[in-house]
Design a protein around this motif. Structure first.
Motif, PDB file in Angstrom:
ATOM      1  N   MET A  33      -1.287   4.039   8.459  1.00 40.37           N
ATOM      2  CA  MET A  33      -0.975   2.918   7.560  1.00 40.37           C
ATOM      3  C   MET A  33       0.299   2.199   7.976  1.00 40.37           C
ATOM      4  N   PRO A  34       1.439   2.892   8.088  1.00 34.94           N
ATOM      5  CA  PRO A  34       2.654   2.188   8.513  1.00 34.94           C
ATOM      6  C   PRO A  34       2.554   1.609   9.916  1.00 34.94           C
ATOM      7  N   ALA A  44       0.842  -1.193   0.000  1.00 40.63           N
ATOM      8  CA  ALA A  44       0.000   0.000   0.000  1.00 40.63           C
ATOM      9  C   ALA A  44       0.875   1.241   0.000  1.00 40.63           C
ATOM     10  N   ALA A  56       7.045  -1.422   7.307  1.00 38.41           N
ATOM     11  CA  ALA A  56       6.798  -0.050   6.868  1.00 38.41           C
ATOM     12  C   ALA A  56       8.058   0.489   6.194  1.00 38.41           C
ATOM     13  N   SER A 103       1.214   5.402   0.107  1.00 32.56           N
ATOM     14  CA  SER A 103       0.647   6.709   0.466  1.00 32.56           C
ATOM     15  C   SER A 103       1.760   7.524   1.085  1.00 32.56           C
ATOM     16  N   SER A 109       5.683   4.948   2.531  1.00 31.05           N
ATOM     17  CA  SER A 109       5.277   6.308   2.885  1.00 31.05           C
ATOM     18  C   SER A 109       6.517   7.120   3.235  1.00 31.05           C
ATOM     19  N   GLY A 160       0.910   8.383   4.448  1.00 33.45           N
ATOM     20  CA  GLY A 160       0.619   7.236   5.309  1.00 33.45           C
ATOM     21  C   GLY A 160      -0.752   7.315   5.927  1.00 33.45           C
ATOM     22  N   THR A 218       3.862  -1.243   3.627  1.00 34.29           N
ATOM     23  CA  THR A 218       3.487   0.123   3.261  1.00 34.29           C
ATOM     24  C   THR A 218       4.707   0.893   2.768  1.00 34.29           C
ATOM     25  N   ALA A 244       1.282  -1.822   9.571  1.00 34.58           N
ATOM     26  CA  ALA A 244       1.973  -2.651   8.590  1.00 34.58           C
ATOM     27  C   ALA A 244       2.842  -3.718   9.235  1.00 34.58           C
TER      28      ALA A 244
END
Length: 327
Positions: free
Chosen positions: A135-136, A100, A142, A102, A128, A105, A126, A139
């Motif tokens: 998000m991270p 993912a 990350a 972003s 970021s 994040g 993730t 994860a």
């Protein structure tokens, strides 16, 4: 106001952009640590597919990342996070790995999917800028880009961050390619179309003249009959073989012209073995077509006799055959 009235130096602007993005890559290189190793190991253990997701510009980079992974031995595809919330999340199944993307994040569209991601027990990687976002924080690994200045003077348009993300995706793909022992033949199987596929997939055996198209005479064949064989098969040459079909030599249009230049009275009854070219250049049927073309150019000849491992003649391939095939 038109740009030229603002007295913008376009070259200076371009160079400044490149310098800022180069700096972003330097910052990214400092972020490559054990987390990168962990991400690679998770992907190598994946029994399913690598699913890449991201919104906006991150999504565009994600599509390229998925395509690069897929073409280098890691089954992968892109899933739009907005569409995933409306049914496309069915693309993601247990056994997959989710990457993912972003920069902040904090992508709302991806965070909305987090409960189901956890329910499926899908490993989450993730990407970021840093590891402070939700998000991270959720994860398994990350990966971070580091805090870098965007090349956009407003600091708004994703520029340096997307460049760094793209580079990180390439780094993952190359590391995984090397870990899998991915070869040029493997690459060719996922790129069958177009010039690249032809260069990698086509072998001499696919293009050579064989069977009734193959000009062949014995050593004691009179020159006039050898010339008939050349004319009939239309390759501008004939092979000369022994009783076991092993190569003894060739006779070509060029050989005939040289004979006519030097012989006052050329006898057409002479055995072709007396005027043939001995030890001609040969190639194996399993050689890549592109290698054959390169060798023909290097040796400044027009065709190869194709032989097997016992030096038996199995075909003839010409430069015209290779060029016509788009090699």
């Amino acid at each position: 106001m038109p740009a030229n009235e603002l007295h913008i130096d376009f070259i200076e602007s371009a160079l400044e952009t490149l310098q800022i993005e180069q700096q972003a890559l330097k910052i990214l290189s400092q972020q490559i640590d054990q987390r990168f190793v962990d991400a690679c190991e998770i992907i190598l253990k994946c029994k399913g597919r690598v699913v890449v997701t991201g919104m906006g510009k991150s999504g565009h980079i994600g599509r390229k990342m998925a395509a690069t992974l897929a073409s280098t031995g890691t089954p992968s595809f892109f899933m739009h996070p907005g569409e995933a919330g409306h049914g496309d999340l069915g693309m993601l199944v247990r056994g997959d790995v989710l990457i993912a993307i972003s920069n902040s994040g904090k992508s709302d569209e991806i965070m909305m999917l987090m409960p189901l991601i956890k329910h499926l027990d899908v490993p989450l990687i993730t990407i970021s800028a840093d590891d402070t976002g939700p998000m991270p924080q959720n994860a398994n690994v990350a990966l971070t880009l580091g805090k870098a200045q965007e090349a956009c003077p407003l600091g708004l348009a994703p520029t340096s961050s997307t460049t760094a993300t793209l580079a990180l995706g390439d780094a993952l793909a190359v590391a995984l390619l090397e870990a899998r022992g991915f070869t040029a033949d493997d690459f060719a199987r996922s790129h069958p179309a177009g010039a690249l596929g032809k260069r990698l997939l086509l072998h001499v055996t696919h293009l050579m003249h064989t069977g009734d198209e193959l000009p062949t005479v014995s050593a004691n064949t009179p020159l006039n009959k050898a010339l008939y064989e050349m004319t009939n098969k239309r390759l501008g040459m004939t092979t000369i073989v022994d009783e076991d079909h092993k190569l003894l030599g060739i006779f070509t249009d060029g050989d005939l012209r040289r004979l006519l230049d030097h012989e006052q009275q050329l006898s057409l009854d002479v055995p072709v073995s007396e005027v043939m070219t001995k030890n001609p250049f040969t190639i194996n049927a399993n050689a890549r077509a592109v290698s054959a073309l390169d060798s023909l150019k290097e040796k400044k000849i027009n065709q190869f006799v194709v032989v097997d491992d016992q030096d038996k003649v199995v075909g003839v391939i010409s430069m015209h055959d290779l060029i016509s095939a788009g090699v």
